[in-house]
Motif scaffolding. Structure first.
Motif, PDB file in Angstrom:
ATOM      1  N   ALA A 147     -11.909   8.255  59.256  1.00 20.14           N
ATOM      2  CA  ALA A 147     -10.451   8.324  59.381  1.00 20.14           C
ATOM      3  C   ALA A 147      -9.952   9.781  59.344  1.00 20.14           C
ATOM      4  O   ALA A 147      -8.831  10.064  59.770  1.00 20.14           O
ATOM      5  CB  ALA A 147      -9.789   7.512  58.270  1.00 20.14           C
ATOM      6  N   HIS A 148     -10.797  10.675  58.844  1.00 20.38           N
ATOM      7  CA  HIS A 148     -10.433  12.101  58.863  1.00 20.38           C
ATOM      8  C   HIS A 148     -10.078  12.553  60.267  1.00 20.38           C
ATOM      9  O   HIS A 148      -9.157  13.359  60.454  1.00 20.38           O
ATOM     10  CB  HIS A 148     -11.605  12.929  58.323  1.00 20.38           C
ATOM     11  N   TRP A 149     -10.792  12.022  61.258  1.00 17.54           N
ATOM     12  CA  TRP A 149     -10.561  12.486  62.632  1.00 17.54           C
ATOM     13  C   TRP A 149      -9.222  11.989  63.182  1.00 17.54           C
ATOM     14  O   TRP A 149      -8.633  12.635  64.052  1.00 17.54           O
ATOM     15  CB  TRP A 149     -11.724  12.049  63.519  1.00 17.54           C
ATOM     16  N   MET A 150      -8.724  10.869  62.673  1.00 15.84           N
ATOM     17  CA  MET A 150      -7.378  10.435  63.075  1.00 15.84           C
ATOM     18  C   MET A 150      -6.318  11.353  62.484  1.00 15.84           C
ATOM     19  O   MET A 150      -5.277  11.599  63.113  1.00 15.84           O
ATOM     20  CB  MET A 150      -7.134   8.987  62.637  1.00 15.84           C
ATOM     21  N   ILE A 151      -6.590  11.882  61.276  1.00 16.11           N
ATOM     22  CA  ILE A 151      -5.665  12.856  60.680  1.00 16.11           C
ATOM     23  C   ILE A 151      -5.646  14.126  61.530  1.00 16.11           C
ATOM     24  O   ILE A 151      -4.576  14.687  61.815  1.00 16.11           O
ATOM     25  CB  ILE A 151      -6.073  13.166  59.232  1.00 16.11           C
ATOM     26  N   VAL A 152      -6.834  14.583  61.958  1.00 17.25           N
ATOM     27  CA  VAL A 152      -6.914  15.767  62.813  1.00 17.25           C
ATOM     28  C   VAL A 152      -6.177  15.518  64.127  1.00 17.25           C
ATOM     29  O   VAL A 152      -5.425  16.375  64.615  1.00 17.25           O
ATOM     30  CB  VAL A 152      -8.386  16.136  63.082  1.00 17.25           C
ATOM     31  N   ALA A 153      -6.372  14.334  64.715  1.00 19.17           N
ATOM     32  CA  ALA A 153      -5.682  13.998  65.955  1.00 19.17           C
ATOM     33  C   ALA A 153      -4.168  13.984  65.750  1.00 19.17           C
ATOM     34  O   ALA A 153      -3.406  14.417  66.627  1.00 19.17           O
ATOM     35  CB  ALA A 153      -6.159  12.644  66.472  1.00 19.17           C
ATOM     36  N   ALA A 154      -3.724  13.495  64.585  1.00 18.81           N
ATOM     37  CA  ALA A 154      -2.292  13.463  64.301  1.00 18.81           C
ATOM     38  C   ALA A 154      -1.720  14.875  64.214  1.00 18.81           C
ATOM     39  O   ALA A 154      -0.601  15.130  64.668  1.00 18.81           O
ATOM     40  CB  ALA A 154      -2.028  12.701  62.995  1.00 18.81           C
ATOM     41  N   VAL A 155      -2.492  15.811  63.630  1.00 21.00           N
ATOM     42  CA  VAL A 155      -2.059  17.214  63.594  1.00 21.00           C
ATOM     43  C   VAL A 155      -1.864  17.740  65.018  1.00 21.00           C
ATOM     44  O   VAL A 155      -0.883  18.425  65.319  1.00 21.00           O
ATOM     45  CB  VAL A 155      -3.084  18.080  62.833  1.00 21.00           C
ATOM     46  N   GLY A 156      -2.794  17.388  65.922  1.00 18.88           N
ATOM     47  CA  GLY A 156      -2.657  17.806  67.308  1.00 18.88           C
ATOM     48  C   GLY A 156      -1.427  17.221  67.962  1.00 18.88           C
ATOM     49  O   GLY A 156      -0.710  17.916  68.700  1.00 18.88           O
ATOM     50  N   ALA A 157      -1.126  15.948  67.702  1.00 18.98           N
ATOM     51  CA  ALA A 157       0.047  15.307  68.290  1.00 18.98           C
ATOM     52  C   ALA A 157       1.340  15.949  67.776  1.00 18.98           C
ATOM     53  O   ALA A 157       2.281  16.183  68.540  1.00 18.98           O
ATOM     54  CB  ALA A 157       0.028  13.808  67.978  1.00 18.98           C
ATOM     55  N   VAL A 158       1.376  16.239  66.475  1.00 16.19           N
ATOM     56  CA  VAL A 158       2.548  16.910  65.902  1.00 16.19           C
ATOM     57  C   VAL A 158       2.721  18.291  66.537  1.00 16.19           C
ATOM     58  O   VAL A 158       3.835  18.704  66.887  1.00 16.19           O
ATOM     59  CB  VAL A 158       2.410  17.025  64.366  1.00 16.19           C
ATOM     60  N   GLY A 159       1.601  19.019  66.691  1.00 15.44           N
ATOM     61  CA  GLY A 159       1.667  20.334  67.318  1.00 15.44           C
ATOM     62  C   GLY A 159       2.204  20.263  68.739  1.00 15.44           C
ATOM     63  O   GLY A 159       2.978  21.135  69.169  1.00 15.44           O
ATOM     64  N   ALA A 160       1.821  19.224  69.478  1.00 21.14           N
ATOM     65  CA  ALA A 160       2.320  19.058  70.844  1.00 21.14           C
ATOM     66  C   ALA A 160       3.841  18.891  70.852  1.00 21.14           C
ATOM     67  O   ALA A 160       4.553  19.527  71.641  1.00 21.14           O
ATOM     68  CB  ALA A 160       1.647  17.857  71.504  1.00 21.14           C
ATOM     69  N   GLY A 161       4.346  18.048  69.957  1.00 22.59           N
ATOM     70  CA  GLY A 161       5.792  17.861  69.879  1.00 22.59           C
ATOM     71  C   GLY A 161       6.525  19.131  69.491  1.00 22.59           C
ATOM     72  O   GLY A 161       7.596  19.440  70.042  1.00 22.59           O
ATOM     73  N   LEU A 162       5.964  19.883  68.556  1.00 20.86           N
ATOM     74  CA  LEU A 162       6.601  21.127  68.123  1.00 20.86           C
ATOM     75  C   LEU A 162       6.606  22.173  69.230  1.00 20.86           C
ATOM     76  O   LEU A 162       7.558  22.960  69.349  1.00 20.86           O
ATOM     77  CB  LEU A 162       5.896  21.663  66.880  1.00 20.86           C
ATOM     78  N   HIS A 163       5.544  22.209  70.050  1.00 15.56           N
ATOM     79  CA  HIS A 163       5.537  23.134  71.187  1.00 15.56           C
ATOM     80  C   HIS A 163       6.673  22.811  72.148  1.00 15.56           C
ATOM     81  O   HIS A 163       7.359  23.716  72.648  1.00 15.56           O
ATOM     82  CB  HIS A 163       4.201  23.067  71.928  1.00 15.56           C
ATOM     83  N   LEU A 164       6.900  21.536  72.423  1.00 17.68           N
ATOM     84  CA  LEU A 164       7.986  21.154  73.319  1.00 17.68           C
ATOM     85  C   LEU A 164       9.345  21.520  72.724  1.00 17.68           C
ATOM     86  O   LEU A 164      10.261  21.925  73.447  1.00 17.68           O
ATOM     87  CB  LEU A 164       7.918  19.648  73.605  1.00 17.68           C
ATOM     88  N   ALA A 165       9.463  21.385  71.396  1.00 16.20           N
ATOM     89  CA  ALA A 165      10.735  21.724  70.747  1.00 16.20           C
ATOM     90  C   ALA A 165      10.981  23.226  70.732  1.00 16.20           C
ATOM     91  O   ALA A 165      12.114  23.692  70.885  1.00 16.20           O
ATOM     92  CB  ALA A 165      10.745  21.171  69.315  1.00 16.20           C
ATOM     93  N   ALA A 166       9.902  24.014  70.551  1.00 13.13           N
ATOM     94  CA  ALA A 166      10.057  25.471  70.440  1.00 13.13           C
ATOM     95  C   ALA A 166      10.091  26.167  71.798  1.00 13.13           C
ATOM     96  O   ALA A 166      10.507  27.322  71.886  1.00 13.13           O
ATOM     97  CB  ALA A 166       8.910  26.043  69.606  1.00 13.13           C
ATOM     98  N   GLY A 167       9.639  25.483  72.834  1.00 13.35           N
ATOM     99  CA  GLY A 167       9.520  26.115  74.147  1.00 13.35           C
ATOM    100  C   GLY A 167      10.796  26.726  74.702  1.00 13.35           C
ATOM    101  O   GLY A 167      10.786  27.877  75.182  1.00 13.35           O
ATOM    102  N   PRO A 168      11.939  26.022  74.691  1.00  6.07           N
ATOM    103  CA  PRO A 168      13.157  26.597  75.278  1.00  6.07           C
ATOM    104  C   PRO A 168      13.580  27.921  74.647  1.00  6.07           C
ATOM    105  O   PRO A 168      13.988  28.849  75.352  1.00  6.07           O
ATOM    106  CB  PRO A 168      14.203  25.501  75.028  1.00  6.07           C
ATOM    107  N   ALA A 169      13.478  28.036  73.325  1.00  4.37           N
ATOM    108  CA  ALA A 169      13.850  29.298  72.666  1.00  4.37           C
ATOM    109  C   ALA A 169      12.919  30.424  73.097  1.00  4.37           C
ATOM    110  O   ALA A 169      13.353  31.563  73.314  1.00  4.37           O
ATOM    111  CB  ALA A 169      13.819  29.123  71.147  1.00  4.37           C
ATOM    112  N   ARG A 170      11.613  30.126  73.217  1.00  2.00           N
ATOM    113  CA  ARG A 170      10.665  31.139  73.677  1.00  2.00           C
ATOM    114  C   ARG A 170      10.986  31.563  75.108  1.00  2.00           C
ATOM    115  O   ARG A 170      10.919  32.755  75.448  1.00  2.00           O
ATOM    116  CB  ARG A 170       9.232  30.601  73.593  1.00  2.00           C
TER     117      ARG A 170
END
Length: 403
Positions: free
Chosen positions: A366-389
């Motif tokens: 189940a550790h790998w699902m936690i790692v995958a969740a970190v990746g999914a959160v990072g993807a969403g944050l990139h989309l949120a931060a992109g316009p300001a960049r």
């Protein structure tokens, strides 16, 4: 094929190619650190714990060298910082080949980490200086490709040369570092334009650390680096738990390296003219998918499949990461910005094994699902931060390049 090759490598200035060649030469010859722990135990009689401690000083030196290299890149200029760091590294490598007391070797390992980390900010700042903004994505893609191609070559050469002489590894590494310095001295002018250099880098690191948009980007890079660091820290442990040996892990890492060497040149055609935040979000999702596969891993083929997926994700991320960094950094502070960006990776290399080891022990697959969740959160944050960049990059003023 000719059209694809022009699209992949065409339109870049000659100075860029000399920087690229210097980076490749340095990486192909940079195999001494790969066998440092074996050298200490086999040739100098150090125990495993002491060898690990001595090699650890290399990492400490790397953190200091990254920051120092960034400051010197902005204060001295790109060319002086590159020449000084390569010449100093050459001297350290020669001293390592000739030294035998372990305390001396420990001090030299610290200096080796420092001098090998110093050129990084200067290389990227110089590339940013000389390559027009529209071509930087391809330029950084080629830089990433050269780095991995050189690392693969170094790994192959080191295995052969270590049987001949460990001190010989240091001397050949010193020779390649010196050749890089000579290429830079011969063909690379100062790339920080004279009109830009006449200003002053007021604020220094304080300015970088007050830049919220940039620090948010660095934070997202740390999340990506946390995923990448799993591959060389926690994945081997998981493979061991599944009854797979070091040779199997070697195949997994070799597959990743082969994919990068063979496929990285095709990446610009895939991501060109696409929004960088979306490319980075896709990269994080793909990497997350690779780690999610590990929840059902138990055999070598499944690990190889997962490695292929997360490697593709990493290949997509490398060019836009470097391009965004170059867009956000003012010309006078490019070295410092690059240095802070580079610190994402040693930070992740410390956090990933500390948290990942506990995660694997207590949560199992189940550790790998936690790692995958970190990746999914990072993807969403990139989309949120992109316009300001993007707004920040659009507002940037072009500066003079080669003086």
């Amino acid at each position: 094929m000719r059209g694809w090759l022009r699209g992949a490598v065409g339109g870049l200035p000659p100075v860029y190619w000399y920087l690229w060649a210097g980076l490749l030469i340095n990486r192909v010859g940079g195999f001494a650190v790969l066998y440092l722990s074996l050298y200490l135990t086999a040739e100098r009689g150090a125990g495993a714990a002491l060898a690990g401690l001595i090699v650890g000083t290399y990492g400490i030196g790397g953190v200091v060298g990254t920051l120092l290299g960034g400051v010197l890149t902005d204060r001295w200029g790109r060319r002086p910082a590159l020449l000084a760091s390569h010449l100093a590294c050459t001297a350290v490598l020669v001293a390592l080949a000739l030294s035998s007391p372990l305390p001396v070797i420990a001090g030299l390992c610290l200096l080796l980490g420092l001098t090998q980390a110093m050129p990084g900010p200067a290389f990227v700042a110089a590339i940013t200086d000389v390559v027009p903004a529209g071509h930087r994505l391809r330029a950084f893609n080629l830089q990433f490709w050269a780095f991995n191609l050189g690392t693969a070559g170094a790994s192959l050469l080191a295995g052969v040369l270590a049987r001949w002489s460990y001190p010989g590894l240091f001397l050949i590494d010193a020779a390649s570092t010196l050749i890089t310095a000579l290429v830079i001295a011969w063909k690379v002018p100062e790339t920080l334009g004279s009109t830009v250099r006449s200003g002053s880098s007021v604020g220094g690191l304080r300015t970088v650390l007050a830049d919220r948009i940039f620090l948010a980007f660095v934070g997202l890079t740390v999340l990506q680096a946390l995923l990448t660091s799993q591959t060389n820290t926690i994945v081997p442990l998981a493979m061991h738990d599944d009854g797979l040996g070091p040779g199997d892990y070697g195949l997994v890492t070799a597959l990743g390296g082969a994919l990068i060497v063979l496929g990285q040149l095709f990446v610009p055609a895939v991501i060109d003219r696409r929004r960088k935040d979306r490319v980075l979000a896709l990269s994080m999702v793909v990497m997350a998918g690779g780690f999610a596969v590990l929840t059902v891993a138990g055999s070598l083929p499944v690990y190889l499949l997962a490695a292929a997926i997360w490697t593709v994700g990493g290949m997509l991320a490398a060019p836009p990461n470097a391009a965004i960094n170059s867009e956000l950094a003012p010309a006078l502070l490019r070295g410092r910005y690059q240095a802070v960006f580079y610190l994402s990776f040693p930070l992740a290399s410390f956090v990933a094994p500390a948290l990942g080891g506990a995660g694997l022990e207590y949560f199992g697959s189940a550790h790998w699902m936690i790692v995958a969740a970190v990746g999914a959160v990072g993807a969403g944050l990139h989309l949120a931060a992109g316009p300001a960049r993007d707004r920040r990059a659009s507002a940037a003023t072009p500066h003079a390049t080669v003086s």
